[in-house]
Design a protein around this motif. Structure first.
Motif, PDB file in Angstrom:
ATOM      1  N   ASP A  49       0.831  -1.210   0.000  1.00 31.45           N
ATOM      2  CA  ASP A  49       0.000   0.000   0.000  1.00 31.45           C
ATOM      3  C   ASP A  49       0.863   1.256   0.000  1.00 31.45           C
ATOM      4  O   ASP A  49       0.523   2.238  -0.676  1.00 31.45           O
ATOM      5  N   TRP A  51       3.825   1.533  -1.285  1.00 34.37           N
ATOM      6  CA  TRP A  51       4.375   1.631  -2.639  1.00 34.37           C
ATOM      7  C   TRP A  51       3.337   2.204  -3.607  1.00 34.37           C
ATOM      8  O   TRP A  51       3.647   3.085  -4.414  1.00 34.37           O
ATOM      9  N   ASN A  52       2.134   1.702  -3.543  1.00 33.52           N
ATOM     10  CA  ASN A  52       1.083   2.179  -4.452  1.00 33.52           C
ATOM     11  C   ASN A  52       0.748   3.646  -4.203  1.00 33.52           C
ATOM     12  O   ASN A  52       0.519   4.418  -5.148  1.00 33.52           O
ATOM     13  N   ILE A  53       0.710   4.047  -2.934  1.00 26.28           N
ATOM     14  CA  ILE A  53       0.401   5.448  -2.596  1.00 26.28           C
ATOM     15  C   ILE A  53       1.493   6.368  -3.129  1.00 26.28           C
ATOM     16  O   ILE A  53       1.211   7.451  -3.654  1.00 26.28           O
ATOM     17  N   TRP A  55       3.242   5.970  -5.702  1.00 22.15           N
ATOM     18  CA  TRP A  55       3.124   6.060  -7.162  1.00 22.15           C
ATOM     19  C   TRP A  55       1.800   6.677  -7.606  1.00 22.15           C
ATOM     20  O   TRP A  55       1.432   6.615  -8.780  1.00 22.15           O
ATOM     21  N   GLY A  56       1.082   7.294  -6.661  1.00 24.79           N
ATOM     22  CA  GLY A  56      -0.114   8.052  -7.018  1.00 24.79           C
ATOM     23  C   GLY A  56      -1.411   7.296  -6.999  1.00 24.79           C
ATOM     24  O   GLY A  56      -2.448   7.852  -7.353  1.00 24.79           O
ATOM     25  N   HIS A  57      -1.370   6.029  -6.575  1.00 27.22           N
ATOM     26  CA  HIS A  57      -2.604   5.242  -6.497  1.00 27.22           C
ATOM     27  C   HIS A  57      -3.178   5.357  -5.091  1.00 27.22           C
ATOM     28  O   HIS A  57      -2.523   4.983  -4.123  1.00 27.22           O
ATOM     29  N   SER A  58      -4.375   5.855  -4.974  1.00 25.44           N
ATOM     30  CA  SER A  58      -4.981   6.058  -3.665  1.00 25.44           C
ATOM     31  C   SER A  58      -5.409   4.724  -3.051  1.00 25.44           C
ATOM     32  O   SER A  58      -5.896   3.828  -3.748  1.00 25.44           O
ATOM     33  N   SER A  59      -5.206   4.630  -1.750  1.00 29.59           N
ATOM     34  CA  SER A  59      -5.620   3.436  -1.014  1.00 29.59           C
ATOM     35  C   SER A  59      -7.088   3.567  -0.604  1.00 29.59           C
ATOM     36  O   SER A  59      -7.662   4.666  -0.586  1.00 29.59           O
ATOM     37  N   ASP A  60      -7.686   2.430  -0.285  1.00 30.44           N
ATOM     38  CA  ASP A  60      -9.065   2.446   0.210  1.00 30.44           C
ATOM     39  C   ASP A  60      -9.159   3.124   1.569  1.00 30.44           C
ATOM     40  O   ASP A  60     -10.231   3.595   1.954  1.00 30.44           O
ATOM     41  N   ASN A  65      -3.452   7.276   3.008  1.00 29.79           N
ATOM     42  CA  ASN A  65      -3.021   8.236   1.990  1.00 29.79           C
ATOM     43  C   ASN A  65      -2.434   9.485   2.644  1.00 29.79           C
ATOM     44  O   ASN A  65      -1.380   9.987   2.232  1.00 29.79           O
ATOM     45  N   ARG A  69       1.583  10.492   2.332  1.00 31.12           N
ATOM     46  CA  ARG A  69       1.863  11.648   1.478  1.00 31.12           C
ATOM     47  C   ARG A  69       2.106  12.934   2.246  1.00 31.12           C
ATOM     48  O   ARG A  69       2.916  13.772   1.820  1.00 31.12           O
TER      49      ARG A  69
END
Length: 351
Positions: A49, A51-53, A55-60, A65, A69
């Motif tokens: 999660d 890593w995804n955050i 790279w700009g992908h919002s978490s549930d 987030n 950030r």
């Protein structure tokens, strides 16, 4: 067969310089500590999660987030840049004044920033009025800290144009720091309890107080200052051999000293304004780097001092974020690392 393999490995190892090995280790340490600062905290967030955050992908989870950030990433970047800035400032001051215990706090720049914040928090009630503009909160503290630090720097530069002796200029800086500390003590004595508490919290230091909106200013000023400091490698090496040697090489020592003071002053001022008066990092990191490299040559020492300063600052920030309920003050951690190193340096110079 085994002997030939051993000879091959030995030749490969000896073909790599000591500086290259240390650089690789420091870069690996820096990346590991930066990752640890993003992954570890009071809230557990899975690695995927995080890593995804990034790279700009919002978490549930909206909270995740915000934490990654707005809290962890700005704090890690602030520690990285601020640690490098303070470390380089300490290195340049130790070289210019040929004093192993010289550091950003020795010339009263930290005290000047602290005095500016004390005036805002303890005297003016947390706000600054400039014409029709009224600054409050972080902006007021930042403006006051930067203005106080730059005021002290101007006093030191004015003294540097008159005082030719390094030791006397060092004493001037120390006395300016004492005067600022005396004024702060008086403000604390007459201030309200809330004001004293707020000022005390700021004085403990914190890499986590910079938001994502404030981060570009810190990154740009510190980045430019660090880039400029790399241009001083050759002059700093000349100063190692004495002022007369540097002058024989064509360097204007007084002008060079003032330029170095200006760069270190700005780096220290911007870092203190954002993070508070951070102790020991600017003092100890140059010694750690010299011990690792076994040389005083600024060509490898100066860039590796930046790397080492970033690693130490990230380590301190990581330790501060370990407790689950509240963060440890930064200046409660830095002396634990810095004091033993300073004792070793004093003992070594005595020998």
């Amino acid at each position: 067969m085994h002997s030939s393999l051993f000879t091959l490995h030995s030749s490969l190892f000896h073909g790599i310089s000591r500086g290259s090995i240390i650089t690789i280790l420091l870069v690996a340490t820096l990346l590991a500590l930066f990752a640890a600062n993003l992954l570890v905290g009071s809230i557990h967030i899975p690695i995927a999660d995080v890593w995804n955050i990034l790279w700009g992908h919002s978490s549930d989870h909206a909270t995740w987030n915000f934490v990654v950030r707005e809290l962890r990433l700005p704090a890690a970047l602030t520690a990285l840049l601020s640690g490098a800035s303070l470390a380089v400032s300490g290195l340049m001051l130790q070289t210019v004044f040929r004093n192993p215990l010289a550091g950003p706090g020795l010339f009263g720049i930290n005290s000047g920033a602290s005095l500016g914040v004390a005036v805002v928090m303890l005297v003016m009630g947390g706000s600054v009025g400039i014409g029709s503009v009224n600054l409050t909160g972080f902006l007021a503290i930042f403006f006051a800290a930067f203005l106080g630090a730059m005021l002290v720097l101007l006093i030191i530069l004015a003294a540097a144009s008159v005082v030719r002796n390094h030791v006397m200029l060092l004493i001037v800086g120390i006395m300016v720091g004492y005067l600022a500390s005396s004024a702060i003590s008086l403000f604390n004595f007459f201030a309200t309890e809330e004001g004293v508490q707020s000022y005390m919290v700021w004085g403990l230091g914190n890499f986590g107080g910079v938001s994502s909106e404030q981060l570009p200013l810190l990154l740009s000023v510190n980045g430019i200052g660090l880039a400029i400091s790399l241009l001083f490698v050759k002059p700093l090496n000349a100063l190692l051999l004495g002022d007369q040697y540097a002058e024989n090489l064509g360097f204007k020592v007084i002008r060079l000293r003032n330029a170095l003071l200006l760069v270190t002053g700005i780096l220290t001022a911007i870092t203190t304004a954002f993070c508070g008066p951070v102790a020991f990092i600017g003092l100890i990191v140059p010694h750690i780097t010299r011990l690792l490299l076994g040389t005083d040559n600024h060509r490898p020492v100066l860039p590796l001092t930046m790397l080492t300063g970033s690693c130490i600052a990230l380590l301190c920030n990581f330790i501060c974020s370990l407790p689950a309920d509240k963060a440890i003050p930064l200046n409660a951690i830095t002396p634990l690392i810095g004091a033993p190193i300073i004792v070793y340096v004093i003992a070594r110079h005595r020998e």
